[in-house]
Design a protein around this motif. Structure first.
Motif, PDB file in Angstrom:
ATOM      1  N   THR A   1      -5.766   9.770  -5.175  1.00  0.00           N
ATOM      2  CA  THR A   1      -4.599   8.890  -5.264  1.00  0.00           C
ATOM      3  C   THR A   1      -4.886   7.684  -6.151  1.00  0.00           C
ATOM      4  O   THR A   1      -4.058   7.308  -6.996  1.00  0.00           O
ATOM      5  N   LEU A   2      -6.048   7.099  -6.000  1.00  0.00           N
ATOM      6  CA  LEU A   2      -6.403   5.948  -6.837  1.00  0.00           C
ATOM      7  C   LEU A   2      -6.451   6.320  -8.315  1.00  0.00           C
ATOM      8  O   LEU A   2      -5.960   5.584  -9.174  1.00  0.00           O
ATOM      9  N   LEU A   3      -7.048   7.456  -8.620  1.00  0.00           N
ATOM     10  CA  LEU A   3      -7.127   7.882 -10.021  1.00  0.00           C
ATOM     11  C   LEU A   3      -5.745   8.187 -10.591  1.00  0.00           C
ATOM     12  O   LEU A   3      -5.482   7.935 -11.770  1.00  0.00           O
ATOM     13  N   LEU A   4      -4.870   8.724  -9.759  1.00  0.00           N
ATOM     14  CA  LEU A   4      -3.531   9.072 -10.229  1.00  0.00           C
ATOM     15  C   LEU A   4      -2.630   7.846 -10.348  1.00  0.00           C
ATOM     16  O   LEU A   4      -1.677   7.849 -11.129  1.00  0.00           O
ATOM     17  N   ALA A   5      -2.920   6.813  -9.566  1.00  0.00           N
ATOM     18  CA  ALA A   5      -2.132   5.569  -9.624  1.00  0.00           C
ATOM     19  C   ALA A   5      -2.821   4.593 -10.574  1.00  0.00           C
ATOM     20  O   ALA A   5      -3.166   3.471 -10.198  1.00  0.00           O
ATOM     21  N   ARG A   6      -3.001   5.014 -11.786  1.00  0.00           N
ATOM     22  CA  ARG A   6      -3.772   4.231 -12.757  1.00  0.00           C
ATOM     23  C   ARG A   6      -3.058   2.937 -13.141  1.00  0.00           C
ATOM     24  O   ARG A   6      -3.679   1.888 -13.283  1.00  0.00           O
ATOM     25  N   ASP A   7      -1.735   3.016 -13.300  1.00  0.00           N
ATOM     26  CA  ASP A   7      -0.990   1.862 -13.808  1.00  0.00           C
ATOM     27  C   ASP A   7       0.103   1.370 -12.871  1.00  0.00           C
ATOM     28  O   ASP A   7       0.640   0.277 -13.074  1.00  0.00           O
ATOM     29  N   PHE A   8       0.458   2.164 -11.875  1.00  0.00           N
ATOM     30  CA  PHE A   8       1.578   1.841 -10.991  1.00  0.00           C
ATOM     31  C   PHE A   8       1.186   2.066  -9.540  1.00  0.00           C
ATOM     32  O   PHE A   8       0.158   2.682  -9.245  1.00  0.00           O
ATOM     33  N   ARG A   9       2.039   1.584  -8.623  1.00  0.00           N
ATOM     34  CA  ARG A   9       1.768   1.768  -7.198  1.00  0.00           C
ATOM     35  C   ARG A   9       1.753   3.241  -6.816  1.00  0.00           C
ATOM     36  O   ARG A   9       0.883   3.701  -6.070  1.00  0.00           O
TER      37      ARG A   9
ATOM     38  N   PRO B   1       0.823  -1.211   0.000  1.00  0.00           N
ATOM     39  CA  PRO B   1       0.000   0.000   0.000  1.00  0.00           C
ATOM     40  C   PRO B   1       0.858   1.263   0.000  1.00  0.00           C
ATOM     41  O   PRO B   1       2.052   1.219   0.311  1.00  0.00           O
ATOM     42  N   VAL B   2       0.249   2.379  -0.351  1.00  0.00           N
ATOM     43  CA  VAL B   2       0.832   3.692  -0.108  1.00  0.00           C
ATOM     44  C   VAL B   2       0.089   4.290   1.084  1.00  0.00           C
ATOM     45  O   VAL B   2      -0.933   3.756   1.534  1.00  0.00           O
ATOM     46  N   PHE B   3       0.595   5.418   1.590  1.00  0.00           N
ATOM     47  CA  PHE B   3       0.065   5.975   2.825  1.00  0.00           C
ATOM     48  C   PHE B   3      -0.364   7.420   2.575  1.00  0.00           C
ATOM     49  O   PHE B   3       0.457   8.306   2.366  1.00  0.00           O
ATOM     50  N   VAL B   4      -1.673   7.595   2.570  1.00  0.00           N
ATOM     51  CA  VAL B   4      -2.291   8.863   2.187  1.00  0.00           C
ATOM     52  C   VAL B   4      -2.634   9.651   3.441  1.00  0.00           C
ATOM     53  O   VAL B   4      -3.181   9.093   4.405  1.00  0.00           O
ATOM     54  N   SER B   5      -2.313  10.941   3.446  1.00  0.00           N
ATOM     55  CA  SER B   5      -2.746  11.800   4.543  1.00  0.00           C
ATOM     56  C   SER B   5      -3.124  13.170   4.019  1.00  0.00           C
ATOM     57  O   SER B   5      -2.658  13.617   2.970  1.00  0.00           O
TER      58      SER B   5
END
Length: 225
Positions: free
Chosen positions: A196-204, A178-182
């Motif tokens: 974050t999900l939309l920006l991480a379309r193809d990669f972690r 996972p990544v850690f969003v704040s």
């Protein structure tokens, strides 16, 4: 824009964080995900020369196409102290943002906002100074705890300091770490996670971070050649 304060020691830096933390806005949802512009910021260092290079890359939030980009070169004037990294980076990051020919929209930092021992990481600091909506998306949980989220893209779990939720562990790709969003400033945690999900379309990592990281590394090589 709030005046940038550059303390000379750790005590002064902590005092600045404590002073500015009261200005963080936590009751705005932030811009709708997938609309407008999103800007990634990142830095690269040459520790032997005390050089820091910052990059800002503006993307169209819907297409993830590059709209604009800029870099800035500065000197490292503050020592490495965990929890105080913003003071090494912010002057040069601000210079890169100010050089952009367009409004940056939402800013995404490779670092922390509320997920910080004093609840005032780089994303919060940058947001208060610029007035922009800012979120932090980090590669590790710093000093905080979390339960592993489910294995699928979009699964998440709270990032905790004791019983306080300071961020979110978010799985951006099936089966990856996972990544850690704040939250940094002027954006809610649900909204930050959706961005974050939309920006991480193809990669972690979000595409904003990937593009800014590549640009600042290239600029550092050129600056120190």
């Amino acid at each position: 824009m709030t005046t940038l304060e550059l303390p000379s020691d750790e005590a002064g830096a902590r005092a600045v964080q404590d002073s500015l933390r009261a200005r963080v806005v936590l009751d705005e949802p932030g811009p709708p995900p997938g609309t407008g512009r999103v800007t990634g910021v990142d830095v690269a260092y040459d520790d032997e020369r005390d050089v820091v290079v910052a990059a800002a890359v503006v993307l169209d939030a819907a297409t993830l196409d590059v709209v604009a980009e800029s870099t800035a070169v500065g000197r490292v004037t503050f020592p490495y102290v965990p929890g105080l990294l913003a003071f090494r980076e912010i002057p040069t990051v601000l210079a890169a943002l100010e050089s952009l020919p367009v409004d940056p929209g939402l800013v995404v930092c490779d670092g922390y906002g509320r997920a910080h021992p004093r609840r005032f990481g780089l994303a919060s600091h940058l947001g208060v100074l610029t007035g922009l909506p800012v979120i932090g998306v980090a590669k590790n949980p710093f000093t905080f705890s979390y339960e592993q989220p489910g294995p699928r893209r979009g699964d998440c779990s709270p990032l905790l300091d004791g019983d306080e939720e300071v961020g979110r562990a978010l799985r951006t790709q099936d089966g990856t770490k996972p990544v850690f969003v704040s939250v940094g400033h002027r954006t809610g945690l649900d909204n930050a996670s959706a961005h974050t999900l939309l920006l991480a379309r193809d990669f972690r990592q979000p595409e904003t971070t990937r593009r800014a990281d590549a640009l600042c590394r290239r600029a550092l090589r050129e600056a120190t050649a």
